[in-house]
Motif scaffolding. Structure first.
Motif, short mmCIF file in Angstrom:
data_model
loop_
_atom_site.label_atom_id
_atom_site.label_comp_id
_atom_site.label_asym_id
_atom_site.label_seq_id
_atom_site.Cartn_x
_atom_site.Cartn_y
_atom_site.Cartn_z
N ALA A 1 60.99 56.22 -57.46
CA ALA A 1 60.78 55.21 -56.73
C ALA A 1 61.91 54.98 -55.79
CB ALA A 1 60.21 54.13 -57.64
N GLU A 2 62.94 55.07 -56.29
CA GLU A 2 64.35 54.82 -55.37
C GLU A 2 64.44 55.94 -54.24
OE1 GLU A 2 67.53 53.38 -53.47
OE2 GLU A 2 66.20 52.35 -55.28
N LYS A 3 64.08 57.17 -54.51
CA LYS A 3 63.92 58.19 -53.55
C LYS A 3 62.98 57.93 -52.24
CE LYS A 3 65.17 61.79 -56.55
NZ LYS A 3 64.78 63.27 -57.18
N ILE A 4 61.84 57.43 -52.81
CA ILE A 4 60.90 56.93 -51.86
C ILE A 4 61.22 55.90 -50.87
CG2 ILE A 4 58.37 56.21 -51.66
CD1 ILE A 4 57.80 57.76 -54.33
N LEU A 5 61.43 54.94 -51.68
CA LEU A 5 61.95 53.44 -51.01
C LEU A 5 63.06 53.71 -50.00
CD1 LEU A 5 61.67 51.25 -54.09
CD2 LEU A 5 60.13 51.21 -52.31
N SER A 6 64.20 54.51 -50.52
CA SER A 6 65.12 54.76 -49.81
C SER A 6 64.82 55.87 -48.31
CB SER A 6 66.55 55.34 -50.54
OG SER A 6 65.91 56.62 -50.99
N GLY A 7 63.62 56.38 -48.68
CA GLY A 7 63.48 57.44 -47.38
C GLY A 7 63.80 58.80 -47.69
N GLU A 8 64.29 59.24 -49.09
CA GLU A 8 64.66 60.33 -49.16
C GLU A 8 63.51 61.33 -49.29
OE1 GLU A 8 67.54 60.98 -52.54
OE2 GLU A 8 68.09 59.00 -52.23
N LEU A 9 62.22 60.96 -49.52
CA LEU A 9 61.17 61.66 -49.83
C LEU A 9 60.19 61.40 -48.56
CD1 LEU A 9 60.65 61.52 -53.70
CD2 LEU A 9 61.69 63.47 -52.20
#
Length: 265
Positions: free
Chosen positions: A257-265
């Motif tokens: 979720a953190e990857k998605i929320l931070s724009g990494e994915l």
């Protein structure tokens, strides 16, 4: 009419073989139950009360019979669908609701339970170990209900918290032998996180004392635990992992979720 039948209970009991143990990767909700229960290598299913409680939004110490039954009801439907025996974590039996709760889970198709000897309501609600005689009586009361419900081969994995409360290994052995005599199928001697679980020497002593009828927690969430092969070679009959998969999946979901929320994915 009970969904459980003694043929299922017998098949589950037969999986407890010293040296060739049943391995239970505990579930906590319908999603985890389906994911694990659908695996051909999963010979049976089991719940973990800590994980069930967390999934229900309460700490393990506040898990009620009603909340536990609600979770078991959904998990049991999946177990029946997948034709897998189901054993459930029943904590200390929920005090005076012991027989009521056992009768209800058996009617849902459950063929075994974990039953603790640490009574949460003893000593004015502060908690303490039941006496050996009290704990034996509670095991016998469970088996009496099981016989009445047509499941005389119902499996009790009797947990003792002797080591966790700072008492000697000799008392854990005394209690375990008494619980087996009262009708338990296996004994789980919980070492507790604070004391680092049970050592290899303790597992070996317990396994010898109980004739292999020992459940051991397989530690996979941190390094250093005994392996499946090592525990099998010692001669245990059952392994489980408690809430470890839930804790690992919780961390994985947060990371993704953190990857998605931070724009990494």
């Amino acid at each position: 009419m009970s969904y459980a039948n003694n043929d299922v209970a017998k098949s589950f009991k037969a999986l407890h073989v010293p040296g060739d143990p049943i391995i239970l990767t505990n579930v906590w909700d319908c999603i985890s139950a389906r994911a694990i229960g659908a695996l051909p290598s999963a010979k049976a299913m089991a719940t973990a009360s800590y994980a069930v409680a967390e999934a229900s939004g309460v700490p393990d110490s506040e898990l009620t019979l009603e909340t536990n039954i609600t979770a078991i009801r959904g998990i049991s439907r999946i177990a029946r669908e997948l034709k897998k025996p189901l054993t459930v974590d029943f904590q200390d039996g929920f005090g005076d609701n012991l027989e009521e709760g056992i009768r209800e889970v058996i009617k849902l198709g459950v063929v075994g339970i974990n039953l603790e000897d640490y009574g949460r309501e003893l000593l004015d609600g502060k908690g303490d170990l039941y006496s050996i005689e009290q704990a034996q009586d509670r095991i016998r009361r469970v088996m009496k209900v099981a016989v009445e419900e047509g499941v005389p081969d119902f499996c009790i994995n009797a947990r003792t918290d002797t080591l966790v409360v700072g008492r000697a290994l000799s008392e854990a052995i005394e209690r375990g032998k008494a619980y087996l005599e009262a009708g338990a199928n296996t004994v789980f001697v919980w070492g507790g996180k604070e004391r680092g679980g049970t050592s290899r020497a303790e597992v070996e002593a317990l396994c010898k004392a109980f004739g292999g009828r020992l459940n051991v927690s397989l530690v996979k969430i941190r390094p250093g635990g005994l392996t499946v092969k090592e525990l099998s070679d010692i001669g245990v009959a059952r392994m489980s992992i408690g809430p470890q998969l839930m804790l690992k999946s919780q961390a994985f979901v947060a990371q993704e979720a953190e990857k998605i929320l931070s724009g990494e994915l």
